[in-house]
Design a protein around this motif. Structure first.
Motif, PDB file in Angstrom:
ATOM      1  N   THR A 160      -1.080 -41.268  85.160  1.00  0.00           N
ATOM      2  CA  THR A 160      -0.906 -41.818  86.050  1.00  0.00           C
ATOM      3  C   THR A 160      -0.082 -41.615  87.295  1.00  0.00           C
ATOM      4  O   THR A 160       0.313 -42.149  88.520  1.00  0.00           O
ATOM      5  CB  THR A 160      -0.191 -43.585  85.139  1.00  0.00           C
ATOM      6  N   TYR A 161       1.505 -40.899  86.861  1.00  0.00           N
ATOM      7  CA  TYR A 161       1.926 -40.314  87.507  1.00  0.00           C
ATOM      8  C   TYR A 161       1.920 -39.305  88.502  1.00  0.00           C
ATOM      9  O   TYR A 161       2.346 -39.253  89.550  1.00  0.00           O
ATOM     10  CB  TYR A 161       3.318 -40.286  86.471  1.00  0.00           C
ATOM     11  N   THR A 162       1.068 -38.643  88.413  1.00  0.00           N
ATOM     12  CA  THR A 162       0.232 -37.199  88.509  1.00  0.00           C
ATOM     13  C   THR A 162      -0.781 -38.126  90.147  1.00  0.00           C
ATOM     14  O   THR A 162      -0.448 -37.567  91.345  1.00  0.00           O
ATOM     15  CB  THR A 162      -0.728 -36.622  87.972  1.00  0.00           C
ATOM     16  N   LEU A 163      -1.598 -38.929  89.208  1.00  0.00           N
ATOM     17  CA  LEU A 163      -2.143 -39.702  90.328  1.00  0.00           C
ATOM     18  C   LEU A 163      -1.696 -40.414  91.704  1.00  0.00           C
ATOM     19  O   LEU A 163      -1.132 -40.338  93.066  1.00  0.00           O
ATOM     20  CB  LEU A 163      -2.960 -41.054  89.926  1.00  0.00           C
ATOM     21  N   TYR A 164      -0.002 -40.828  90.921  1.00  0.00           N
ATOM     22  CA  TYR A 164       0.816 -41.612  91.653  1.00  0.00           C
ATOM     23  C   TYR A 164       1.482 -40.973  92.848  1.00  0.00           C
ATOM     24  O   TYR A 164       1.363 -40.803  93.943  1.00  0.00           O
ATOM     25  CB  TYR A 164       2.262 -42.667  90.867  1.00  0.00           C
ATOM     26  N   LEU A 165       2.006 -39.498  92.974  1.00  0.00           N
ATOM     27  CA  LEU A 165       2.447 -38.357  93.492  1.00  0.00           C
ATOM     28  C   LEU A 165       1.464 -38.305  94.567  1.00  0.00           C
ATOM     29  O   LEU A 165       1.987 -38.002  95.645  1.00  0.00           O
ATOM     30  CB  LEU A 165       2.457 -36.981  92.740  1.00  0.00           C
ATOM     31  N   LYS A 166      -0.134 -38.022  94.157  1.00  0.00           N
ATOM     32  CA  LYS A 166      -1.513 -37.414  94.838  1.00  0.00           C
ATOM     33  C   LYS A 166      -1.192 -38.220  96.270  1.00  0.00           C
ATOM     34  O   LYS A 166      -1.707 -38.437  96.785  1.00  0.00           O
ATOM     35  CB  LYS A 166      -2.373 -37.339  94.385  1.00  0.00           C
ATOM     36  N   THR A 167      -1.366 -39.605  95.610  1.00  0.00           N
ATOM     37  CA  THR A 167      -1.508 -40.720  96.342  1.00  0.00           C
ATOM     38  C   THR A 167      -1.020 -40.992  97.411  1.00  0.00           C
ATOM     39  O   THR A 167      -0.775 -41.039  98.813  1.00  0.00           O
ATOM     40  CB  THR A 167      -1.769 -42.166  95.561  1.00  0.00           C
ATOM     41  N   HIS A 168       0.525 -40.680  96.656  1.00  0.00           N
ATOM     42  CA  HIS A 168       1.794 -41.241  98.385  1.00  0.00           C
ATOM     43  C   HIS A 168       1.723 -39.531  98.456  1.00  0.00           C
ATOM     44  O   HIS A 168       2.414 -40.316  99.806  1.00  0.00           O
ATOM     45  CB  HIS A 168       3.139 -40.974  97.454  1.00  0.00           C
ATOM     46  N   ASN A 169       1.385 -38.584  98.350  1.00  0.00           N
ATOM     47  CA  ASN A 169       0.769 -37.233  99.481  1.00  0.00           C
ATOM     48  C   ASN A 169       0.062 -37.920 100.737  1.00  0.00           C
ATOM     49  O   ASN A 169       1.034 -37.011 101.596  1.00  0.00           O
ATOM     50  CB  ASN A 169       1.212 -36.275  98.409  1.00  0.00           C
ATOM     51  N   PHE A 170      -1.289 -38.525 100.225  1.00  0.00           N
ATOM     52  CA  PHE A 170      -2.014 -38.378 101.140  1.00  0.00           C
ATOM     53  C   PHE A 170      -1.080 -40.209 101.540  1.00  0.00           C
ATOM     54  O   PHE A 170      -1.782 -39.958 103.210  1.00  0.00           O
ATOM     55  CB  PHE A 170      -3.336 -39.149 100.031  1.00  0.00           C
ATOM     56  N   HIS A 171      -0.346 -40.762 101.877  1.00  0.00           N
ATOM     57  CA  HIS A 171       0.111 -41.612 101.888  1.00  0.00           C
ATOM     58  C   HIS A 171       1.009 -41.110 103.272  1.00  0.00           C
ATOM     59  O   HIS A 171       0.577 -40.852 104.786  1.00  0.00           O
ATOM     60  CB  HIS A 171       0.299 -42.579 100.778  1.00  0.00           C
TER      61      HIS A 171
END
Length: 156
Positions: A27-38
């Motif tokens: 979940t945390y890794t997906l959070y970072l990836k999503t924030h990066n893409f944002h």
């Protein structure tokens, strides 16, 4: 330290906590990836994706807290460092900045990965009669499956 007596033995609490640690790392890794893409999305769908990714990373930020607190309620330390997350996560960090469509595809894969990780530990929690963890996992599964569907719909 006081003994924990919540009706789940230590071995089961440890197994559930370890599984939840993997959910937390994914979940945390997906959070970072999503924030990066944002931050880095470009192209004709910029506005739509920028706002969608923001909604998603905010939800993931809240989710990591819920998962970590459940691990703590079971009497175990929650993983909380990049090093621990990298070792536990099934989702890998992103190298470079993909095109917008590839961002969407990779987020679909990420949400599906979290769903699979959560589903793997569900039987352990269920067998231990751990309803709070089962409830948390059910909520996470619903969210990740719905988000994956919504993202996939952008690709049709």
């Amino acid at each position: 330290m006081m003994e924990i007596n919540i009706g789940i033995d230590a071995k089961n609490r440890e197994q559930i906590g370890a599984g939840l640690g993997r959910v937390l790392a994914d979940t945390y890794t997906l959070y970072l990836k999503t924030h990066n893409f944002h931050w880095n999305v470009t192209g004709p769908m910029f506005q739509t994706l920028h706002l969608m990714f923001e909604t998603q990373y905010n939800e993931l930020a809240l989710a990591v807290d819920l998962v970590a607190e459940r691990i703590r309620a079971l009497g175990l330390p929650a993983p909380g460092t990049y090093k621990q997350f990298a070792a536990l996560a099934s989702i890998k960090e992103e190298d470079g900045i993909p095109k917008a469509t590839d961002m969407v595809k990779r987020l679909v894969e990420g949400h599906e990965t979290v769903a699979r990780t959560a589903r793997e530990i569900f039987p352990v929690a269920e067998k231990a009669n751990d309803q709070p963890t089962c409830d948390l996992l059910t909520q996470r599964l619903q969210l990740h499956e719905k988000t994956a569907w919504m993202l996939r719909s952008l690709l049709e």
